[in-house]
Design an enzyme around this catalytic site. Sequence first.
Site, PDB file in Angstrom:
ATOM      1  N   GLU A  63       7.007  22.663  84.588  1.00  0.00           N
ATOM      2  CA  GLU A  63       7.125  24.141  84.531  1.00  0.00           C
ATOM      3  C   GLU A  63       7.368  24.575  85.977  1.00  0.00           C
ATOM      4  O   GLU A  63       8.137  25.490  85.949  1.00  0.00           O
ATOM      5  CB  GLU A  63       5.732  24.852  83.881  1.00  0.00           C
ATOM      6  CG  GLU A  63       5.769  24.304  82.433  1.00  0.00           C
ATOM      7  CD  GLU A  63       4.474  25.073  81.818  1.00  0.00           C
ATOM      8  OE1 GLU A  63       4.627  25.902  80.825  1.00  0.00           O
ATOM      9  OE2 GLU A  63       3.344  24.875  82.242  1.00  0.00           O
TER      10      GLU A  63
ATOM     11  N   GLU B 195       1.590  18.646  76.699  1.00  0.00           N
ATOM     12  CA  GLU B 195       0.567  19.811  76.232  1.00  0.00           C
ATOM     13  C   GLU B 195       0.271  19.410  74.840  1.00  0.00           C
ATOM     14  O   GLU B 195      -0.877  19.502  74.523  1.00  0.00           O
ATOM     15  CB  GLU B 195       0.895  21.130  76.459  1.00  0.00           C
ATOM     16  CG  GLU B 195       0.818  21.482  78.177  1.00  0.00           C
ATOM     17  CD  GLU B 195       1.974  21.202  78.917  1.00  0.00           C
ATOM     18  OE1 GLU B 195       2.136  21.782  79.998  1.00  0.00           O
ATOM     19  OE2 GLU B 195       2.970  20.723  78.218  1.00  0.00           O
TER      20      GLU B 195
END
Length: 687
Positions: free
Chosen positions: A115, A137
């Site tokens: 990210e 995730e």
Amino acid sequence: MAIHYERDDEGIVTLTMDMSGSANVMNAEYQQAMGAAVTRLEAERDDIAGVVLTSAKKTFFAGGDLKLLIGITRENAAEALGFVEEVKGQLRRLELLGRPVVAAIGGSALGGGLEIALACHHRVVLDDDRIRLGLPEVTLGLLPGGGGVTRLVRLLGPQAALPLLMEGKQLRPARAVRAGFAHELASSREELITKARAWIKDNPQPRQPWDVKGHTVPGMRFGDPGVYSTLSAAPAVLRKKTHGAFPAPEKILAAAVEGALVDFDTALKIEARYFLELATGQVAKNMIGTFWFQLNEIEAGGSRPSGVDRTAVTRVGVLGAGMMGSGIAEVSAKAGVEVVLKDVTLEAARRGAGDTPGITPTDSYADLAGCDLVVEAVFENRELKNEVLAAAESAALPGAVIASNTSTLPITGLANAVADPSRFVGLHFFSPVPKMRLVEIIRGEKTSDETLARAFDYARRIGKTPIVVNDGRGFYTSRTFGTYVTEAVSMVAEGVPPALIENVARRAGMAVGPLAVSDEVTLTLQLEIRDQTLADDPDATGALGGHPAFAVLEELVAEGRTGRSGGGGFYEYPEGGEKFLWPGLARYAREDAGVTERDVEDRLLFIQSLETVRCLDEGVLTSVGDANVGSVLGFGFAPWSGGTAQFINSYGLGEFVQRADYLADTYGERFRPPASLRERAASGEHF
């Protein structure tokens, strides 16, 4: 400093992330350091030509701090949302700095690490196959909450981004470049920085694609009926795969599609709220606890005997070239271990070895000379195992570890076949061996710590996750999983529709329906295990002899329905077609069966958790982590639950005991909670 700030004579700033600890993680230290770095960049913007963001650690960035994430509750949700929005705000300021920002990725960038990199204008990655890039995730019950969903969808489009997000794929650098979320490769760490600096000089005023006026999300052409039909079908396709048991993929899909329909900053807010919904939920806490903390403890050697030096197997002999033996040989050879694969005939051994380099097929025990580990993987017949184990021990090195891949026969008894039982151990692999991560290591009464440690080291060498259990019939995994299958067959006997049983099991998160599993392992094997158990332990007659499942199994086997390998069992297997439940099972149907869907689900899950408690009470299991990880990786217990012991924790111990008592009163004493569980419930002590 957690982030080192260095500006050279050309005005290029290098930000080097170096948090305290072994890896960079997204915590308060990172938040403060990145906030300070971005503020300084903004203040010195006119003197800056560009920014290189890199890492001083072995990995680029490890992701979110899971100790913080597992502690997010509805009570502190507002504080957690503030933290997430501050982190995202810093990355947004970085990409809007007005100067080129390049991520120089010299190690794995997963989760929050990717990210951060996606917030940079350009991404250069070291071309090293040990490096992984991705947003995993979802495997912990979460979604990427640091802008990962929003940026990846805008970069690749939903059709390309969603598989990466919803399956948590981790790609090697070259594949990441082909996928489109990394830009170029570097052959060395020096070239990594050189290429980053060169890009800065060639692109003095870059903008992210989503910040260019008129940008549209790839594949999201408004008004295109094809787009709408694809998106409208996506939830149904997802539900077919997850059966509604996993909330994270559903929230990822929602955040991706909803975010693609609004402006970038609004999309970030949508993403943050879905992230918070997952983070405060029980499923994420179950999965983080088991698949991060407990799994890492196991793989780091939590169950390995201390004080024993680590060893490396150099030559392994595998007895039996069937499906299990050939699989064990394959994974060993691919891990760089020399393998001798022994079968009754050379032809069978060659067939089992296939084209895998590093495997020597043979029909002679003499070729086991020099083996420091022998793994027996022949049929589940005690006499046959005793014969081959004794012959293999005499041919292998004097100090070799001798192991059996038995799934049910007690290790202590099999150890009598070898001269030195201290060197004997169980190594229970799961089928198919190349795909299944778990190995159940079984310690016999005389297995030494050194032998156990050597078996553990071998399992890790070949890339497996080892749990360690003590001896007992069926050990942990086969014993507990067997209750799942027999409970389902019991419900067939009671008149519950077989299709309902199978569908409820999958909806509950089980990997495979219990009747389908029964066919795979064969109905005859289940009866043989029962018979062998009763022969070895007449006291087991009460638990097994009268179990309602076995009458059904006996009837089907008597009619020649032995399972898939025999042409049919609970299912029919038409050539060239999909399997379907055998219509003949209608003989067991009863309109007044009176078993609700909730009872079906609870019977299938509770019976496995109760057996796990008994394994803990009896000392077969010595670790809750081994119970949880073993149940999910070994026999596909509902991953959303975190495993058989964590299922009880999350259900609530008091509520679980109460519900189990209801099941016992209604369906049989096998559901009666052990005294130890009642004591835990009374004291509030979780597993």
